[in-house]
Design a protein around this motif. Structure first.
Motif: not given
Length: 547
Positions: A448-455
């Motif tokens: 994951l890339k730090k700071g990204d939102y995901e569901v």
């Protein structure tokens, strides 16, 4: 009956550690291999030098669980005071970092269930991966986990490890205020062992502790003059209660029993509270904050507070999974807890005459480690309260309606555009899996890339199992729940931030996630720790947003 101490004694900080802590692992002095503490210089420059703590993981062969049972061999976290409360509890505060040295003093010649290696996880803390208690980072003088840094003269082995707990809110980078977003505060955290393949037996042995985290809103001071402070019941009327299911061999042997080779584990037929069976807690006639934790390994609970005739009593529900709810839930009658879930409730014992006996009962029946069965009255008494005195000073605590606001969230339109990850929790050929794969701590399943939102969608594949899902580093917010593809309401106590999501059989839970401020390796797993130990876990890595 055994009595619990009327108040807890938090572990005190120490003035110095020898050898002195270092950002890099001090392998020459016997520290287990680890990556450097993340953001250490930056955070202490902003917040000051860390408070120093020392915990020792020790064996106690004379622990009394119940007067009718012989002494037990248990493992425990201990601070400098050998008479410290059980479980060990640390009081921490946002904005004040902690450096905690954790010694492994378990006997290397241990026989029986459990393993004398440790990897200590402070459940729910926003922390760098090197201090998170990654399952593959276990250590002892004789053994090093597969994911430890193996450089140095002892190839990763060590008798202690330093953990840096920065005590910042999530959103540190986003807010640019040297502490983070106060709306992301945590409150009731707990410490437990997380050794790969041995989490369940090591926790079953007793490796559970508490970590209370305070700030200007939840300050721990009920007479706090700060207008921001909620003035909830504070120490010594702020009390942790860890519930765990245990099984014992028949008398006269009467020893703690666990089968660590059975993939379905062992469902305890007794409930221990802070290590005691059916204990008594004597309370003053005033308000108490009770912090309830389901420490596992397998049993779920639905607790009711009743009087001696069985009449259900009412209380106020203020926090779930360690997080203050946006609004207090008044006039509540029950608390349901999957493994690793917490609930903070406020009980006003001033309503009762001196001498009143009240009981916490569990009405949730469970006959196997698979899932709870049903709720039946009158339930099983697990804890007795006796109102035996008036408080020495006036009770000035309060429980306001509004507690802690929720952080800003993306709009529905923005959420609809986010990437969605589906995680199916299933059992195939007798093995526990996530998306048809077993755990491999050496390789990330995703980055994951730090700071990204995901569901993230957690999906129960059936089979009659319930899985409490825990994601390290960050909390999530439930967007929707479905049972057999039919959307169901989200209970009021689950409408705040959470770190454990109970996935019941054919349920699907959609959760908004965001991973911030730290990077490295973390895990997601079922917190029925028997399932975790039998491979229902995955590693994910977080990388900097410029990598």
């Amino acid at each position: 009956m055994e009595e619990l101490p009327p108040t807890i004694t938090p572990i005190a900080p120490v003035t110095a550690l020898s050898p002195a802590p270092t950002v890099q692992a001090n392998v020459a002095a016997g520290e287990a291999g680890r990556s450097p503490h993340q953001r250490y210089d930056e955070l202490i420059a902003a917040r000051g030098a860390p408070e120093l703590y020392e915990l020792k993981v020790v064996e106690n062969n004379q622990w009394i669980t119940h007067p009718d049972l012989p002494p037990q061999k248990v493992w425990a976290y201990r601070g400098g005071n050998p008479d410290a409360t059980v479980p060990a509890t640390i009081f921490a505060r946002y904005g004040k970092p902690i450096l905690c040295r954790i010694h492994n003093e378990l006997p290397s010649d241990h026989v029986g269930f459990g393993t004398p290696e440790i990897s200590t996880h402070l459940h729910n803390l926003h922390v760098g991966s090197e201090s998170d208690g990654f399952p593959g980072d276990y250590y002892s003088r004789n053994k090093a986990g597969p994911t430890l840094d193996k450089t140095g003269p002892f190839a990763g082995k060590g008798h202690f490890k330093d953990h840096f707990y920065p005590n910042i809110y999530a959103g540190y980078d986003q807010m640019q205020n040297s502490i983070g977003d106060y709306r992301e505060a945590l409150g009731t955290l707990f410490i437990h062992d997380h050794t790969l393949d041995f989490t369940a037996p090591n926790v079953y042995r007793g490796l559970i502790g508490f970590y209370f985290l305070f700030d200007h809103i939840d300050s721990g001071q009920e007479d706090d003059p700060n207008p921001s402070a909620l003035r909830l019941p504070g120490h010594p009327y702020d009390y942790p209660l860890a519930f765990g299911d245990r099984r014992f061999t028949p008398l006269p042997d009467g020893q703690l029993f666990y089968d660590q080779f059975h993939v379905e584990g062992v469902l305890g037929d007794k409930v221990v509270i802070n290590g005691k069976i059916e204990p008594v807690l004597r309370v003053a006639a005033r308000k108490y904050r009770l912090r309830l934790l389901n420490s596992g390994p397998s049993r779920f609970y639905e607790f009711y507070l009743v009087n001696s005739s069985g009449t259900v009593q009412r209380f106020t529900y203020i926090a779930n999974d360690g997080n203050l709810l946006p609004e207090a839930l008044f006039n509540q009658s029950k608390v349901r807890l999957g493994v690793a879930e917490r609930a903070d409730i406020v009980v006003d014992f001033s309503r009762y005459p001196i001498g009143t006996e009240l009981f916490l009962v569990n009405r949730l029946r469970q006959e196997s480690t698979r899932k709870p069965k049903d709720v039946r009255s009158p339930g099983t008494r697990v804890l007795k309260f006796i109102v035996d005195r008036y408080p020495p000073t006036q009770d000035v605590s309060q429980v306001p309606r509004y507690l802690r606001p929720m952080p800003d969230l993306p709009t529905a339109e923005e959420i609809a555009k986010l990437p969605v990850r589906r995680w199916e929790f299933d059992r195939k050929n007798g093995l526990w899996m996530i998306n048809q794969q077993l755990v491999n701590v050496l390789a990330p399943r995703l980055t994951l890339k730090k700071g990204d939102y995901e569901v993230w969608e957690f999906i129960g594949a059936g089979g009659g199992w319930s899985h409490p899902i825990h994601v390290h580093l960050e909390e999530g917010i439930i967007l929707a729940k479905f049972v057999d593809d039919v959307q169901v309401p989200i209970p009021p106590h689950e409408r705040g931030r959470k770190d454990a999501f109970v996935l019941d059989q054919t349920m699907t839970i959609r959760v908004l996630m965001r991973f911030r401020d730290f990077q490295g390796k973390y895990v997601m797993h079922c917190h029925n720790v028997i399932h975790e130990d039998h491979a229902m876990m995955l590693r994910f890595d977080i990388k900097a947003d410029d990598q």
